[in-house]
Design a protein around this motif. Structure first.
Motif, PDB file in Angstrom:
ATOM      1  N   THR A 180       0.828  -1.209   0.000  1.00 41.58           N
ATOM      2  CA  THR A 180       0.000   0.000   0.000  1.00 41.58           C
ATOM      3  C   THR A 180       0.863   1.260   0.000  1.00 41.58           C
ATOM      4  O   THR A 180       0.410   2.326   0.400  1.00 41.58           O
ATOM      5  CB  THR A 180      -0.945   0.014   1.209  1.00 41.58           C
ATOM      6  N   ALA A 181       2.109   1.125  -0.420  1.00 43.34           N
ATOM      7  CA  ALA A 181       3.021   2.266  -0.478  1.00 43.34           C
ATOM      8  C   ALA A 181       4.007   2.041  -1.615  1.00 43.34           C
ATOM      9  O   ALA A 181       4.152   0.917  -2.131  1.00 43.34           O
ATOM     10  CB  ALA A 181       3.766   2.428   0.844  1.00 43.34           C
ATOM     11  N   GLN A 182       4.681   3.098  -1.992  1.00 47.09           N
ATOM     12  CA  GLN A 182       5.702   2.997  -3.038  1.00 47.09           C
ATOM     13  C   GLN A 182       6.917   2.234  -2.512  1.00 47.09           C
ATOM     14  O   GLN A 182       7.328   2.416  -1.366  1.00 47.09           O
ATOM     15  CB  GLN A 182       6.132   4.393  -3.481  1.00 47.09           C
ATOM     16  N   VAL A 183       7.458   1.369  -3.335  1.00 47.41           N
ATOM     17  CA  VAL A 183       8.719   0.697  -3.025  1.00 47.41           C
ATOM     18  C   VAL A 183       9.699   0.994  -4.151  1.00 47.41           C
ATOM     19  O   VAL A 183       9.311   1.477  -5.214  1.00 47.41           O
ATOM     20  CB  VAL A 183       8.534  -0.829  -2.869  1.00 47.41           C
ATOM     21  N   TRP A 184      10.976   0.720  -3.893  1.00 44.75           N
ATOM     22  CA  TRP A 184      11.986   0.919  -4.938  1.00 44.75           C
ATOM     23  C   TRP A 184      13.123  -0.056  -4.719  1.00 44.75           C
ATOM     24  O   TRP A 184      13.269  -0.645  -3.634  1.00 44.75           O
ATOM     25  CB  TRP A 184      12.483   2.356  -4.956  1.00 44.75           C
ATOM     26  N   ILE A 185      13.907  -0.247  -5.757  1.00 49.44           N
ATOM     27  CA  ILE A 185      14.997  -1.215  -5.735  1.00 49.44           C
ATOM     28  C   ILE A 185      16.307  -0.457  -5.876  1.00 49.44           C
ATOM     29  O   ILE A 185      16.486   0.340  -6.801  1.00 49.44           O
ATOM     30  CB  ILE A 185      14.845  -2.241  -6.866  1.00 49.44           C
ATOM     31  N   GLY A 186      17.222  -0.720  -4.974  1.00 55.76           N
ATOM     32  CA  GLY A 186      18.519  -0.058  -4.966  1.00 55.76           C
ATOM     33  C   GLY A 186      19.022  -0.005  -3.542  1.00 55.76           C
ATOM     34  O   GLY A 186      18.423   0.652  -2.692  1.00 55.76           O
ATOM     35  N   SER A 187      20.108  -0.699  -3.266  1.00 57.79           N
ATOM     36  CA  SER A 187      20.536  -0.912  -1.878  1.00 57.79           C
ATOM     37  C   SER A 187      20.897   0.373  -1.153  1.00 57.79           C
ATOM     38  O   SER A 187      20.760   0.461   0.069  1.00 57.79           O
ATOM     39  CB  SER A 187      21.730  -1.872  -1.849  1.00 57.79           C
ATOM     40  N   ASN A 188      21.364   1.399  -1.869  1.00 53.34           N
ATOM     41  CA  ASN A 188      21.803   2.624  -1.207  1.00 53.34           C
ATOM     42  C   ASN A 188      20.823   3.778  -1.359  1.00 53.34           C
ATOM     43  O   ASN A 188      21.108   4.894  -0.930  1.00 53.34           O
ATOM     44  CB  ASN A 188      23.176   3.053  -1.756  1.00 53.34           C
ATOM     45  N   ALA A 189      19.691   3.507  -1.970  1.00 56.24           N
ATOM     46  CA  ALA A 189      18.732   4.581  -2.230  1.00 56.24           C
ATOM     47  C   ALA A 189      17.811   4.770  -1.024  1.00 56.24           C
ATOM     48  O   ALA A 189      17.200   3.824  -0.541  1.00 56.24           O
ATOM     49  CB  ALA A 189      17.899   4.256  -3.464  1.00 56.24           C
ATOM     50  N   VAL A 190      17.729   6.003  -0.544  1.00 57.38           N
ATOM     51  CA  VAL A 190      16.832   6.291   0.581  1.00 57.38           C
ATOM     52  C   VAL A 190      15.483   6.816   0.096  1.00 57.38           C
ATOM     53  O   VAL A 190      14.588   7.057   0.891  1.00 57.38           O
ATOM     54  CB  VAL A 190      17.464   7.310   1.553  1.00 57.38           C
ATOM     55  N   SER A 191      15.360   6.997  -1.210  1.00 61.63           N
ATOM     56  CA  SER A 191      14.092   7.425  -1.803  1.00 61.63           C
ATOM     57  C   SER A 191      14.071   6.917  -3.235  1.00 61.63           C
ATOM     58  O   SER A 191      15.112   6.484  -3.770  1.00 61.63           O
ATOM     59  CB  SER A 191      13.979   8.958  -1.791  1.00 61.63           C
ATOM     60  N   PRO A 192      12.923   6.966  -3.897  1.00 60.07           N
ATOM     61  CA  PRO A 192      12.866   6.482  -5.284  1.00 60.07           C
ATOM     62  C   PRO A 192      13.661   7.322  -6.268  1.00 60.07           C
ATOM     63  O   PRO A 192      13.925   6.878  -7.392  1.00 60.07           O
ATOM     64  CB  PRO A 192      11.368   6.502  -5.599  1.00 60.07           C
ATOM     65  N   HIS A 193      14.080   8.518  -5.883  1.00 56.37           N
ATOM     66  CA  HIS A 193      14.761   9.414  -6.815  1.00 56.37           C
ATOM     67  C   HIS A 193      16.060   8.828  -7.354  1.00 56.37           C
ATOM     68  O   HIS A 193      16.439   9.075  -8.502  1.00 56.37           O
ATOM     69  CB  HIS A 193      15.050  10.756  -6.131  1.00 56.37           C
ATOM     70  N   THR A 194      16.783   8.093  -6.525  1.00 57.28           N
ATOM     71  CA  THR A 194      18.088   7.551  -6.925  1.00 57.28           C
ATOM     72  C   THR A 194      18.076   6.027  -7.033  1.00 57.28           C
ATOM     73  O   THR A 194      19.135   5.407  -7.049  1.00 57.28           O
ATOM     74  CB  THR A 194      19.168   7.991  -5.925  1.00 57.28           C
ATOM     75  N   ALA A 195      16.892   5.449  -7.089  1.00 56.26           N
ATOM     76  CA  ALA A 195      16.774   3.992  -7.116  1.00 56.26           C
ATOM     77  C   ALA A 195      17.180   3.428  -8.476  1.00 56.26           C
ATOM     78  O   ALA A 195      17.107   4.105  -9.507  1.00 56.26           O
ATOM     79  CB  ALA A 195      15.336   3.585  -6.811  1.00 56.26           C
ATOM     80  N   THR A 196      17.583   2.160  -8.450  1.00 59.35           N
ATOM     81  CA  THR A 196      17.885   1.447  -9.691  1.00 59.35           C
ATOM     82  C   THR A 196      16.625   1.218 -10.509  1.00 59.35           C
ATOM     83  O   THR A 196      16.626   1.334 -11.733  1.00 59.35           O
ATOM     84  CB  THR A 196      18.543   0.094  -9.360  1.00 59.35           C
ATOM     85  N   PHE A 197      15.539   0.866  -9.835  1.00 58.19           N
ATOM     86  CA  PHE A 197      14.247   0.667 -10.502  1.00 58.19           C
ATOM     87  C   PHE A 197      13.143   1.032  -9.522  1.00 58.19           C
ATOM     88  O   PHE A 197      13.193   0.662  -8.348  1.00 58.19           O
ATOM     89  CB  PHE A 197      14.084  -0.789 -10.951  1.00 58.19           C
ATOM     90  N   VAL A 198      12.156   1.755 -10.013  1.00 61.09           N
ATOM     91  CA  VAL A 198      10.996   2.138  -9.196  1.00 61.09           C
ATOM     92  C   VAL A 198       9.763   1.433  -9.749  1.00 61.09           C
ATOM     93  O   VAL A 198       9.264   1.797 -10.820  1.00 61.09           O
ATOM     94  CB  VAL A 198      10.781   3.665  -9.194  1.00 61.09           C
TER      95      VAL A 198
END
Length: 410
Positions: A180-198
């Motif tokens: 029920t919330a946004q998730v993202w993929i990327g071990s060092n990303a603290v938000s979706p902005h810098t994620a590997t995949f959103v």
């Protein structure tokens, strides 16, 4: 890319981001997490045509034949043994089928970084003291069984049930419920902005899953092609807070069973994928860009590796069982004899477990342990007088050898 398929590439859409005030982050990370972000919009694939090259099509057909032959060969082996020993074929096949399912579950978990050796998994299965990873892999075994049992009803409901079986009791994962919330993929990303995949915004998950189920229910596609694409689409939708990879690979086995490619066994395809996880993850990325070939090829190659490794494991277990049968002098109907096939898939036991699987009385179960210790089939895992556990080291070694043959590179 040479094989971009029309309609499969994801789109992107912009969403506003509300920074999590309690989340620890550096000043640089906080600055990068400001403003709107872009999330994937999954393609609607239910009715899309699925073009793959002639070469890939041939490889997929060969892979399916190998999987089907492996399933049939192991089933025939169990039937021959049952006939020779006057047993029910299902009784003879069950330990081999369970051992293969456990190796698949362990490999699928390891792809996600959840690793446990054969000894720890065997101990966890009888609720002996183990670490959290072994408990998670044991839950994956149960969930895989649930998924395969529901192969005749592949639906949103059965996928939720598999997720509940996998992560029941872990509330952070919302077991049995879509995120029920946004998730993202990327071990060092603290938000979706810098994620590997959103992955898609959570408001798109339900519709995406309904579309995926419609694709899964099609009967006009080569089975392994359909499995690979369904898996990649599931990972793209990423419907859960956690457990997406493991449930997505369970879906593949449910589809293989539904299509009668496998009838009695779970072929350890995840072990084949585990050999080169970097290539597997690159193939998922290519799929999101509209290129189907890499993920289909990954599943074809993984199937060949899985069958070869699975055959070697079955051969090792059969050799171990034959050696046991020669070494153990007790009569055919004794508790010790009845326990032998169970040790092939559950090589850690206590007296209570022996009573449960053999139906023996306490005294007979204790006598079985003594007999099996005397011929070095079982060895004591603990030195205390209470809560004693015994191991079948030859089986532990065979399962660990299976894992070593995977030879993970990425």
């Amino acid at each position: 890319m040479d094989h971009v398929a029309e309609g499969f590439a994801i789109g992107l859409e912009t969403h506003e981001w509300q920074r999590e005030p309690d989340r620890a982050a550096s000043r640089r990370q906080r600055l990068s997490a400001r403003g709107p972000y872009r999330a994937a919009v999954p393609a609607r694939i239910a009715d899309l045509s699925v073009p793959v090259s002639a070469q890939t099509q041939a490889e997929v057909e060969d892979a399916i034949r190998e999987i089907t032959r492996f399933d049939a060969d192991v089933t025939a082996l169990a039937e021959r043994r049952a006939q020779a020993e006057g047993e029910d074929p299902a009784t003879e096949l069950a330990p081999l089928a369970s051992a293969l399912l456990r190796t698949e579950s362990a490999s699928s978990s390891e792809i996600e970084g959840v690793t446990a050796g054969a000894r720890a998994l065997a101990l966890a299965a009888i609720e002996a003291k183990t670490g959290p990873n072994a408990q998670l892999v044991t839950a994956n075994v149960v969930a895989m069984q649930r998924a395969v049992e529901l192969a005749d009803d592949i639906s949103v409901g059965s996928i939720l049930a598999a997720h509940e079986a996998l992560l029941g009791g872990h509330e952070y994962a919302a077991p049995g419920r879509f995120r029920t919330a946004q998730v993202w993929i990327g071990s060092n990303a603290v938000s979706p902005h810098t994620a590997t995949f959103v992955p898609p915004h959570h408001t798109r998950v339900a519709a995406g899953m309904e579309d995926l189920i419609s694709f899964v229910q099609r009967a006009d596609l080569p089975v392994l092609v359909q499995c690979a694409i369904a898996h990649a689409q599931f990972e793209t939708i990423h419907p859960f807070n956690d457990g997406n990879g493991r449930v997505g690979r369970m879906l593949v086995h449910a589809m293989l069973r539904h299509a009668d490619v496998t009838r009695r066994l779970t072929v350890p395809i995840s072990a084949g994928l585990l050999t080169d996880t970097s290539a597997y993850f690159r193939a998922l990325t290519a799929y999101r860009e509209g290129d189907l070939e890499p993920i289909v090829q990954q599943f074809a190659n993984a199937s060949f590796r899985a069958v070869a490794n699975g055959r070697e494991l079955v051969d090792d277990l059969e050799r171990i069982y034959d050696g046991w049968s020669t070494r153990l002098a007790s009569r055919r109907g004794s508790a010790a004899r009845r326990l032998l096939p169970h040790l092939l898939n559950q090589p850690a036991v206590n007296v209570a477990h022996i009573q449960h699987v053999t139906g023996a009385a306490l005294s007979a179960a204790q006598r079985a342990v003594e007999q099996l210790e005397n011929v070095e089939i079982l060895t004591r895992a603990s030195s205390g007088r209470r809560n004693r556990v015994w191991l079948a080291p030859e089986v532990i070694d065979a399962l660990d050898a299976f894992a070593e043959r995977v030879g993970r590179r990425g």
